[in-house]
Scaffold this motif. Structure first.
Motif, PDB file in Angstrom:
ATOM      1  N   LEU A   1       1.163   9.848 -15.528  1.00  0.00           N
ATOM      2  CA  LEU A   1       1.460   9.941 -14.100  1.00  0.00           C
ATOM      3  C   LEU A   1       2.831  10.559 -13.846  1.00  0.00           C
ATOM      4  O   LEU A   1       3.082  11.109 -12.767  1.00  0.00           O
ATOM      5  CB  LEU A   1       1.397   8.553 -13.459  1.00  0.00           C
ATOM      6  CG  LEU A   1       0.004   7.910 -13.369  1.00  0.00           C
ATOM      7  CD1 LEU A   1       0.097   6.474 -12.873  1.00  0.00           C
ATOM      8  CD2 LEU A   1      -0.909   8.727 -12.457  1.00  0.00           C
ATOM      9  N   GLN A   2       3.723  10.478 -14.824  1.00  0.00           N
ATOM     10  CA  GLN A   2       5.042  11.090 -14.684  1.00  0.00           C
ATOM     11  C   GLN A   2       4.976  12.602 -14.863  1.00  0.00           C
ATOM     12  O   GLN A   2       5.833  13.324 -14.353  1.00  0.00           O
ATOM     13  CB  GLN A   2       6.014  10.491 -15.701  1.00  0.00           C
ATOM     14  CG  GLN A   2       6.470   9.085 -15.372  1.00  0.00           C
ATOM     15  CD  GLN A   2       7.335   8.482 -16.458  1.00  0.00           C
ATOM     16  OE1 GLN A   2       7.255   8.882 -17.627  1.00  0.00           O
ATOM     17  NE2 GLN A   2       8.158   7.509 -16.098  1.00  0.00           N
TER      18      GLN A   2
ATOM     19  N   GLY B   1      -6.364   8.887  -6.312  1.00  0.00           N
ATOM     20  CA  GLY B   1      -5.057   8.869  -6.955  1.00  0.00           C
ATOM     21  C   GLY B   1      -4.970   7.876  -8.087  1.00  0.00           C
ATOM     22  O   GLY B   1      -4.003   7.875  -8.849  1.00  0.00           O
TER      23      GLY B   1
ATOM     24  N   SER C   1       0.809  -1.221   0.000  1.00  0.00           N
ATOM     25  CA  SER C   1       0.000   0.000   0.000  1.00  0.00           C
ATOM     26  C   SER C   1       0.841   1.269   0.000  1.00  0.00           C
ATOM     27  O   SER C   1       0.312   2.349  -0.231  1.00  0.00           O
ATOM     28  CB  SER C   1      -0.947   0.008   1.206  1.00  0.00           C
ATOM     29  OG  SER C   1      -0.205  -0.040   2.414  1.00  0.00           O
ATOM     30  N   SER C   2       2.150   1.133   0.247  1.00  0.00           N
ATOM     31  CA  SER C   2       3.008   2.316   0.242  1.00  0.00           C
ATOM     32  C   SER C   2       3.436   2.732  -1.159  1.00  0.00           C
ATOM     33  O   SER C   2       4.018   3.799  -1.343  1.00  0.00           O
ATOM     34  CB  SER C   2       4.254   2.072   1.101  1.00  0.00           C
ATOM     35  OG  SER C   2       5.100   1.099   0.506  1.00  0.00           O
ATOM     36  N   LEU C   3       3.159   1.906  -2.158  1.00  0.00           N
ATOM     37  CA  LEU C   3       3.523   2.254  -3.529  1.00  0.00           C
ATOM     38  C   LEU C   3       2.647   3.392  -4.039  1.00  0.00           C
ATOM     39  O   LEU C   3       1.439   3.427  -3.799  1.00  0.00           O
ATOM     40  CB  LEU C   3       3.369   1.041  -4.444  1.00  0.00           C
ATOM     41  CG  LEU C   3       4.298  -0.156  -4.204  1.00  0.00           C
ATOM     42  CD1 LEU C   3       3.916  -1.303  -5.125  1.00  0.00           C
ATOM     43  CD2 LEU C   3       5.747   0.243  -4.408  1.00  0.00           C
ATOM     44  N   SER C   4       3.253   4.302  -4.759  1.00  0.00           N
ATOM     45  CA  SER C   4       2.509   5.403  -5.363  1.00  0.00           C
ATOM     46  C   SER C   4       1.785   4.909  -6.611  1.00  0.00           C
ATOM     47  O   SER C   4       2.136   3.852  -7.166  1.00  0.00           O
ATOM     48  CB  SER C   4       3.461   6.529  -5.751  1.00  0.00           C
ATOM     49  OG  SER C   4       4.313   6.122  -6.810  1.00  0.00           O
ATOM     50  N   PRO C   5       0.775   5.644  -7.087  1.00  0.00           N
ATOM     51  CA  PRO C   5       0.129   5.228  -8.347  1.00  0.00           C
ATOM     52  C   PRO C   5       1.120   5.060  -9.492  1.00  0.00           C
ATOM     53  O   PRO C   5       0.981   4.141 -10.300  1.00  0.00           O
ATOM     54  CB  PRO C   5      -0.860   6.369  -8.602  1.00  0.00           C
ATOM     55  CG  PRO C   5      -1.204   6.891  -7.237  1.00  0.00           C
ATOM     56  CD  PRO C   5       0.081   6.785  -6.463  1.00  0.00           C
ATOM     57  N   LEU C   6       2.132   5.948  -9.571  1.00  0.00           N
ATOM     58  CA  LEU C   6       3.133   5.811 -10.629  1.00  0.00           C
ATOM     59  C   LEU C   6       3.902   4.505 -10.480  1.00  0.00           C
ATOM     60  O   LEU C   6       4.145   3.798 -11.475  1.00  0.00           O
ATOM     61  CB  LEU C   6       4.098   6.997 -10.598  1.00  0.00           C
ATOM     62  CG  LEU C   6       5.296   6.907 -11.561  1.00  0.00           C
ATOM     63  CD1 LEU C   6       4.821   6.780 -13.004  1.00  0.00           C
ATOM     64  CD2 LEU C   6       6.222   8.111 -11.386  1.00  0.00           C
ATOM     65  N   GLN C   7       4.301   4.162  -9.267  1.00  0.00           N
ATOM     66  CA  GLN C   7       5.034   2.916  -9.064  1.00  0.00           C
ATOM     67  C   GLN C   7       4.182   1.697  -9.409  1.00  0.00           C
ATOM     68  O   GLN C   7       4.672   0.723  -9.978  1.00  0.00           O
ATOM     69  CB  GLN C   7       5.517   2.828  -7.617  1.00  0.00           C
ATOM     70  CG  GLN C   7       6.644   3.794  -7.280  1.00  0.00           C
ATOM     71  CD  GLN C   7       6.995   3.765  -5.801  1.00  0.00           C
ATOM     72  OE1 GLN C   7       6.114   3.904  -4.933  1.00  0.00           O
ATOM     73  NE2 GLN C   7       8.270   3.592  -5.507  1.00  0.00           N
TER      74      GLN C   7
END
Length: 769
Positions: free
Chosen positions: A767-768, A676, A486-492
């Motif tokens: 997302l970038q 997000g 859950s700590s991953l960002s949408p980009l990741q």
């Protein structure tokens, strides 16, 4: 083969302000130990199905859900057909390779010593001690066992007193040992724990009646599952033998969870109807039990029980059920119990073909295991354990132990094949070694004489042909976090999905290997904070690379695909019965139905389910709009619970009706996406069209696999007539038949991949920005 899904039943959930990801059962991941997910093998609902949830905000009942709502039934299903009675159990399993094994004469001396000690200390003249009386008939001593009662209240206390007295009166002069202490060098004690919680896996409601434990026992300190060596269950009043056995098996499962290097667990099952006892041994192929022993008198089975308990108290780590061949552990620890034992894997030699920059392939390496990051519960499973480690030069590696079914190709061989085919986007293997084989090493079987010594030898033989397993160790690189993190960002997450898709395509089109278990646990985002191993390989000019269309080799990927446990060479599709593999919520509809053999488009379908899952979980309070009256379709608190908890029919029906056939219901699902993840909605819509859109129409519909002769109108591509295969459902009779190499009607596997890749590339780019 064992296969399957994941966690907790929604019916037991209480409203919570924040729900963790429902833990999925699939493949190795790199998570923090505080949120260790539990893994399983797909399709079949195994005990590994439900996650080892941490108590949520002090809500202890949340930590109990796994046991109370699901696991007993799951273990019962898991061991169905996997229980066998061995006629020489005591000799085969309790006295293996033991030159100092206790004899019946030794047992008589121990019983005599127990009575003599009691006489000296007692204030009343009696010949009964710890429920044992010696009678003398015709110059022959006969020892008789007298438990005070067979109730669940009194019996466990008596058994522990009796078993501990046997240990206390076992001396080197009786066993023939030259040592003054047993080989374990540990203080062993039988303890009653039915009223005490055992710490270790957040299952405080799992309480054996009695256990054999190692280490100091303090009544003020709760026992831990990590210290349990043998589990015991006394059949409760009102329960039957089958229920008691399932309870005993559930305790063995907890030992497997708490002790990562445990390869089998002994159990003792006693009866509430009389002096009857059965020894059991649980391993990754099932459970083997002794014949029921009547310990009422020494002229029946009492001496056998005593000698067996003596032998158990003197077993070394290997015979107690620990894997020791590939590891070493700290001198201060008696057994390799868990991560507290300072475990190191023994020397391994990297595979030469990888040409690692930082590793001299002529050297052997030893690695300290840093952290246990993944474990799979259950009994008849792969029992996967994943550890992180680091080479002496600092590069991070992953060490995976799992029990592979001997009927499948070894995972290490497939990784090596992928390396030889220069596959990209897939984890790199550094070493693969195999160890214990259940049939030959753990059961001492494999010969007609050994296999015939079972009550039902043919049933045992057939079972082991299907469920024999071998322990394998893989050393892999790189390390990372799974899409479930859950700590991953949408980009990741987007970068991980793209990398997983590229790795899967390279594995299939370039390596000729079909993965067959796409899940959020099997796609990782590479951890840039740790030094990773790099490979030296001769550059391939883009113009001469026939697979450059998959992905340019000079463009790095931020993630990779892992876990080839259920992968197969695409040219080696099994014949006969359809083999349904995958992680339950992500299995393609027609595979879960058992209608089609697993092929490329089914894995592509799994990618869509993975995208939806990671966009919905973890559910954040207030993030999902409650859309009445359709909240029952995608519950706001747990949108995809039906996929996880339903049976095959309900899951496939739900997916077809609410995802494929009805765009409005699918749109409601997209409203459940986390904040997000709005841009992921477009990708989900496009993937839905890639998989199920119909030629010339705006609608989507499930298509089934057929043959060229089953094209619409009864014409194949050459125009010849052919009869279509009959299906029960009317919608399937009317649907377009897909060729095995098609993702949807008229669209090849390659073109379908390109469509999804284009969507994910757009997602990463936006997302970038």
């Amino acid at each position: 083969m064992d296969k399957l899904p994941t966690p907790t039943s929604p019916t037991a959930r209480s409203p919570l302000p924040h729900l963790p990801d429902p833990q999925l059962q699939s493949a190795p991941t790199l998570l923090q130990i505080s949120t260790v997910p539990v893994n399983s093998t797909p399709h079949k609902r195994k005990a590994a199905l439900t996650g080892l949830h941490q108590p949520i905000k002090g809500n202890v009942s949340a930590g109990k859900r796994r046991r109370a709502n699901a696991v007993t039934t799951l273990i019962e299903q898991e061991l169905a057909g996997a229980q066998h009675t061995c006629l020489d159990f005591v000799e085969r399993f309790l006295f293996p390779e033991s030159p100092n094994a206790a004899t019946t004469g030794c047992a008589e001396e121990i019983l005599s010593a127990i009575i003599a000690t009691f006489k000296q200390a007692a204030t009343e003249a009696t010949t009964i001690a710890h429920g044992i009386r010696c009678r003398k008939f015709d110059q022959k001593h006969v020892y008789v066992c007298y438990p005070p009662a067979y109730t669940n209240k009194d019996y466990p206390e008596w058994f522990c007193r009796f078993a501990n007295a046997i240990q206390q009166h076992t001396s080197p002069s009786l066993t023939g040992s030259s040592s003054t202490c047993p080989p374990t060098k540990a203080k062993l004690e039988w303890c009653v724990v039915k009223g005490k919680p055992l710490r270790g896996t957040h299952n405080n409601d799992i309480r054996p009646d009695f256990v054999l434990t190692c280490g100091e026992v303090d009544g003020e300190v709760p026992l831990e599952w990590r210290s349990v060596l043998v589990v015991g269950e006394h059949q409760s009043t009102g329960s039957n033998a089958s229920e008691a056995f399932t309870q005993l098996a559930s305790y063995a499962e907890q030992v497997f969870i708490a002790q990562p290097f445990r390869i089998f667990v002994f159990g003792v099952l006693t009866s509430n109807a009389g002096p009857h006892l059965t020894f059991w041994r649980f391993d990754r192929s099932g459970a083997i039990g002794s014949e029921t022993l009547n310990y009422s008198r020494s002229d029946s089975d009492l001496l056998t029980v005593v000698t067996a308990l003596v032998s158990i108290s003197q077993m070394d780590a290997r015979h107690m059920g620990f894997h020791v061949d590939s590891i070493s552990w700290g001198d201060e620890h008696t057994y390799p119990l868990d991560q507290k034992s300072d475990i190191s894997i023994k020397m391994f030699k990297p595979i030469l073909g990888n040409s690692l920059v930082t590793v001299d392939p002529s050297l052997k390496l030893a690695v300290l295991l840093k952290e246990l990051v993944f474990l799979a519960p259950g009994i008849v499973t792969r029992g996967t354990r994943i550890w992180t480690g680091a080479l002496s030069s600092g590069e991070a590696i992953v060490i995976k132990y799992s029990w592979s079914n001997t009927k499948r190709a070894l995972e290490g061989d497939l990784y090596q094949l992928a390396s030889e085919k220069r596959v990209i986007g897939v984890a790199t293997i550094l070493c693969c070694t195999t160890y214990e084989n259940v049939l030959t090493h753990l059961h001492a079987g494999g010969s007609p004489a050994a296999d015939s010594n079972f009550r039902q030898p043919q049933a045992y033989k057939i079972h082991m042909q299907r469920q024999n397993r071998v322990l394998s160790r893989l050393v892999l690189s790189p390390t990372g976090r799974p899409l479930l993190d859950s700590s991953l960002s949408p980009l990741q997450v987007a970068e991980g999905l793209l990398a997983g898709l590229i790795g899967h395509a390279s594995l299939f089109f370039q390596g000729g290997i079909l993965h067959r278990d796409i899940s959020p646990n099997n796609i990782i985002v590479i951890d840039d904070s740790l030094p990773q191993l790099t490979l030296v390989s001769s550059p391939v000019p883009t113009t001469s690379d026939p697979f450059a269309w998959i992905w340019p080799r000079d463009t790095p990927l931020r993630g990779c695909l892992i876990d080839l446990d259920y992968a197969i060479e695409a040219s080696a599709q099994p014949s006969g019965a359809i083999d349904r593999t995958g992680t339950y919520p992500f299995i393609a509809v027609q595979v879960l139905r058992g209608r089609e053999r697993h092929r490329y488009r089914h894995d592509l379908e799994s990618f869509l389910y993975v995208l939806i899952w990671v966009c919905c979980y973890p559910v954040v309070a207030g993030s999902a709009n409650i859309i009445s009256p359709f909240d029952s379709i995608w519950p706001a608190s747990d949108p995809l619970s039906k996929w996880r908890d339903g049976d095959e029919f309900s899951v496939t029906s739900h997916k077809v009706a609410c995802m494929i056939d009805d765009p409005m219901y699918f749109g409601l699902l997209l409203e459940r996406f986390r904040p997000g993840f709005e841009h992921f909605k477009r990708v989900a819509k496009e993937m839905r069209k890639t998989l199920w859109s119909q030629p010339g129409l705006r609608s989507c519909k499930l298509s089934v696999e057929g043959k060229p002769s089953e094209r619409v109108g009864g014409q194949d591509q050459e125009g010849t007539e052919g009869g279509g295969k009959e299906y029960e459902e009317e919608d399937e009779e009317e649907s377009l038949r897909l060729l095995p190499e098609e993702v949807r009607f008229g669209v090849s596997n390659k073109d379908g991949f390109q469509e999804v890749k284009k969507s994910l590339q757009w997602l990463v780019a936006i997302l970038q920005d």
